[in-house]
Write an enzyme that holds these catalytic residues in place. Structure first.
Site, PDB file in Angstrom:
ATOM      1  N   ARG A 151       0.820  -1.219   0.000  1.00 53.28           N
ATOM      2  CA  ARG A 151       0.000   0.000   0.000  1.00 53.28           C
ATOM      3  C   ARG A 151       0.858   1.275   0.000  1.00 53.28           C
ATOM      4  O   ARG A 151       0.621   2.189  -0.771  1.00 53.28           O
ATOM      5  CB  ARG A 151      -0.894  -0.042   1.253  1.00 53.28           C
ATOM      6  CG  ARG A 151      -1.852   1.075   1.363  1.00 53.28           C
ATOM      7  CD  ARG A 151      -3.097   0.780   0.552  1.00 53.28           C
ATOM      8  NE  ARG A 151      -3.987   1.930   0.581  1.00 53.28           N
ATOM      9  CZ  ARG A 151      -4.713   2.327  -0.451  1.00 53.28           C
ATOM     10  NH1 ARG A 151      -4.660   1.680  -1.600  1.00 53.28           N
ATOM     11  NH2 ARG A 151      -5.506   3.352  -0.348  1.00 53.28           N
ATOM     12  N   ASP A 258      14.200   8.172   6.892  1.00 51.41           N
ATOM     13  CA  ASP A 258      13.330   8.478   8.026  1.00 51.41           C
ATOM     14  C   ASP A 258      13.470   7.427   9.118  1.00 51.41           C
ATOM     15  O   ASP A 258      12.961   7.609  10.218  1.00 51.41           O
ATOM     16  CB  ASP A 258      11.870   8.536   7.547  1.00 51.41           C
ATOM     17  CG  ASP A 258      10.919   8.953   8.664  1.00 51.41           C
ATOM     18  OD1 ASP A 258      11.245   9.931   9.377  1.00 51.41           O
ATOM     19  OD2 ASP A 258       9.859   8.306   8.839  1.00 51.41           O
ATOM     20  N   GLU A 263      16.979   2.697  16.656  1.00 52.75           N
ATOM     21  CA  GLU A 263      16.359   4.005  16.887  1.00 52.75           C
ATOM     22  C   GLU A 263      16.185   4.244  18.383  1.00 52.75           C
ATOM     23  O   GLU A 263      15.622   3.400  19.061  1.00 52.75           O
ATOM     24  CB  GLU A 263      14.999   4.068  16.179  1.00 52.75           C
ATOM     25  CG  GLU A 263      15.131   3.952  14.661  1.00 52.75           C
ATOM     26  CD  GLU A 263      13.800   4.032  13.910  1.00 52.75           C
ATOM     27  OE1 GLU A 263      12.754   4.233  14.552  1.00 52.75           O
ATOM     28  OE2 GLU A 263      13.823   3.903  12.687  1.00 52.75           O
ATOM     29  N   HIS A 281      11.995   9.109  12.161  1.00 52.08           N
ATOM     30  CA  HIS A 281      10.846   8.190  12.031  1.00 52.08           C
ATOM     31  C   HIS A 281       9.511   8.939  12.218  1.00 52.08           C
ATOM     32  O   HIS A 281       8.705   8.584  13.080  1.00 52.08           O
ATOM     33  CB  HIS A 281      10.966   7.032  13.036  1.00 52.08           C
ATOM     34  CG  HIS A 281      10.152   5.819  12.643  1.00 52.08           C
ATOM     35  ND1 HIS A 281      10.532   4.533  12.926  1.00 52.08           N
ATOM     36  CD2 HIS A 281       8.970   5.698  11.990  1.00 52.08           C
ATOM     37  CE1 HIS A 281       9.622   3.680  12.491  1.00 52.08           C
ATOM     38  NE2 HIS A 281       8.655   4.382  11.906  1.00 52.08           N
ATOM     39  N   GLY A 283       7.392   9.486   9.561  1.00 57.54           N
ATOM     40  CA  GLY A 283       6.537   9.239   8.394  1.00 57.54           C
ATOM     41  C   GLY A 283       5.056   9.207   8.729  1.00 57.54           C
ATOM     42  O   GLY A 283       4.233   9.798   8.031  1.00 57.54           O
ATOM     43  N   ALA A 284       4.715   8.515   9.801  1.00 54.57           N
ATOM     44  CA  ALA A 284       3.296   8.339  10.138  1.00 54.57           C
ATOM     45  C   ALA A 284       2.779   9.444  11.057  1.00 54.57           C
ATOM     46  O   ALA A 284       1.596   9.452  11.407  1.00 54.57           O
ATOM     47  CB  ALA A 284       3.100   6.989  10.813  1.00 54.57           C
TER      48      ALA A 284
HETATM   49  C1  MLT Z   1       4.246   2.133  11.342  1.00 57.44           C
HETATM   50  O1  MLT Z   1       4.776   1.031  11.364  1.00 57.44           O
HETATM   51  O2  MLT Z   1       3.025   2.274  11.425  1.00 57.44           O
HETATM   52  C2  MLT Z   1       5.072   3.368  11.268  1.00 57.44           C
HETATM   53  O3  MLT Z   1       6.397   3.076  11.000  1.00 57.44           O
HETATM   54  C3  MLT Z   1       4.954   4.175  12.494  1.00 57.44           C
HETATM   55  C4  MLT Z   1       5.046   3.329  13.704  1.00 57.44           C
HETATM   56  O4  MLT Z   1       5.858   2.436  13.777  1.00 57.44           O
HETATM   57  O5  MLT Z   1       4.239   3.530  14.585  1.00 57.44           O
END
Ligand code: MLT
Length: 317
Positions: A151, A258, A263, A281, A283-284
């Site tokens: 996705r 990212d 981490e 990190h 991204g979300a």
């Molecule tokens: C995810 O896996 O949804 C994203 O990398 C963000 C997160 O790990 O919460």
């Protein structure tokens, strides 16, 4: 009896709605103390986590009442799904809810790298007006290669296509007649061919034993010396030492990361390179994505507690 333990910082209207129906305990820092988490979890029927909590066999041993684990996000590398299944707990997650935000960040990293935006901004804020120092590269007409055509890979490629880029894809799990490939007018290629041909290589892979350090020195050696490398998926899929060497030797032109192998990462030479963009990190982490993620996970956990089937159960094969 307590119902839901939230062990990370997950809040919002959906958590409030869940709390109105179930007994919810919100302990956003509990993930930092696995011993305390294990002790508390023994009482609960549901656990909700993001990506920090290690939900492993040791933790699950004490969770005798647990029926559901909600992972607010898409990556499952912090949840031992097999151990959860053995412990009788369903794992549910939110595969689609933050995909747009991750895709937008990957595109942001690409444009920032191609046009030197962070460096040009920092220099201009220093009081300079160095127009000729910040020449860039146009993305129109270039090839954008996704490694992993799920996705997020699809949504990222669609955005790259809108910039006039040609899409290349590599994913052993999809076939040439895949609808997404047709929509993107994308070419499905073996990894080596994609690496050789793409002007931008973007990783969209889960972290699994098979993908660990998949992007290694031999991969970077195949890439064009003008190519950009992006990773907004999982840091473990990249051999960071090999990436550093490739950047230092000019085997590739730049990288936008990212995510990192660990981490927070140890500070390395990577941080010093001008052609590398690093973000922590994020991204979300948009308001919209987190709202959708929280709503989806709270609703799915509630479904299980109500005795219904979850909408996004992770199937362990
Ligand atoms: C995810 O896996 O949804 C994203 O990398 C963000 C997160 O790990 O919460």
């Amino acid at each position: 009896m307590p119902d839901v333990l939230i062990a990370e910082d997950i809040r919002g209207n959906a958590v409030d709605a869940l709390s109105s129906r179930f007994e919810v305990t919100f302990q956003p820092d509990l993930w930092r103390d696995p011993g305390a988490l294990a002790t508390q979890l023994a009482e609960f029927r549901a656990l909700i986590v993001r990506n920090q909590t290690k939900v492993d066999a040791a933790l699950l041993r004490s969770a005798k009442r647990l029926v559901v684990i909600g992972r607010a996000g898409v990556g499952l590398d912090n949840v031992d799904v097999a151990a959860a299944t053995r412990a009788g707990a369903i794992v549910t997650y939110t595969p689609d809810q933050n995909a747009i935000s991750v895709a937008e960040l990957a595109i942001g990293l690409m444009i920032s790298l191609a046009r030197n935006i962070p460096a040009a901004s920092a220099d201009t804020k220093d009081g300079n007006w160095n127009r000729r120092r910040f020449w860039g590269t146009e993305l129109y007409g270039k090839s954008f290669g996704i490694i992993g055509a799920g996705r997020i890979g699809f949504l990222t490629a669609r955005r790259a296509q809108a910039l006039g880029m040609k899409i290349l894809a590599c994913d052993p799990l999809i076939s040439r007649d895949n609808v997404m490939l047709s929509e993107l007018n994308a070419e499905l290629l073996p990894l080596e061919d994609l690496l050789t041909r793409a002007d931008v290589v973007s990783c969209h892979l889960p972290s699994t034993p098979k993908t660990t350090k998949l992007l290694d020195a031999s991969c970077f050696a195949l890439m064009k010396s003008t190519a950009l490398f992006l990773n907004a998926s999982r840091g473990q899929v990249v051999d960071e030492a090999a990436l550093l060497t490739a950047l230092q030797r000019g085997e590739i032109a730049g990288a936008g990361l990212d995510v990192r192998a660990s981490e927070p990462p140890e500070v390395s030479e990577l941080e010093k390179l001008p052609n590398v963009l690093l973000t922590p990190h994020i991204g979300a982490l948009t308001y919209e994505a987190q709202d959708r993620v929280t709503t989806a996970i709270c609703e799915d956990v509630a479904r299980v507690l109500d005795g219904k089937a979850p909408l996004n159960a992770v199937v362990h094969c």
